[in-house]
Design a protein around this motif. Sequence first.
Motif: not given
Length: 119
Positions: A23-24, A26-28, A30-31, A62-63, A66-67
């Motif tokens: 998850e972390s 995937a968030k990175s 996306l950012d 989830t992330h 979003e991507l």
Amino acid sequence: MYLLEIDQTHNRTHLTLSDHFDESEAKSLLDEFQQRIGELKPDFHVLCDLTTLDEFESEARTHFRELMDYFNGNGVRKIIRITSKPLHDFGLTVMSHFHYGNDVHVITCETFKEAQKHL
């Protein structure tokens, strides 16, 4: 783990997911992509290499969704995925039907050599 490379000359991004994608990460990812979208023009392509991916954590989805929506909203025209493990592609194929428009071509290949034919 992931690696994101932008090839402005060919208007595409090369994304590699490997080992354990959580998850972390995937968030990175996306950012990072949101910060770098200006390096691409509309109608860009995404080459996504999953050949060294061992685990895609469910919490990362989830992330990653979003991507996918961000790709779609910013003009992606072709997604080429490379995977030798059908299970990795199955979930992404299902998500593709919900997150990409009809004008986005999604192609799955087993090798980089095969993917090159679609670039």
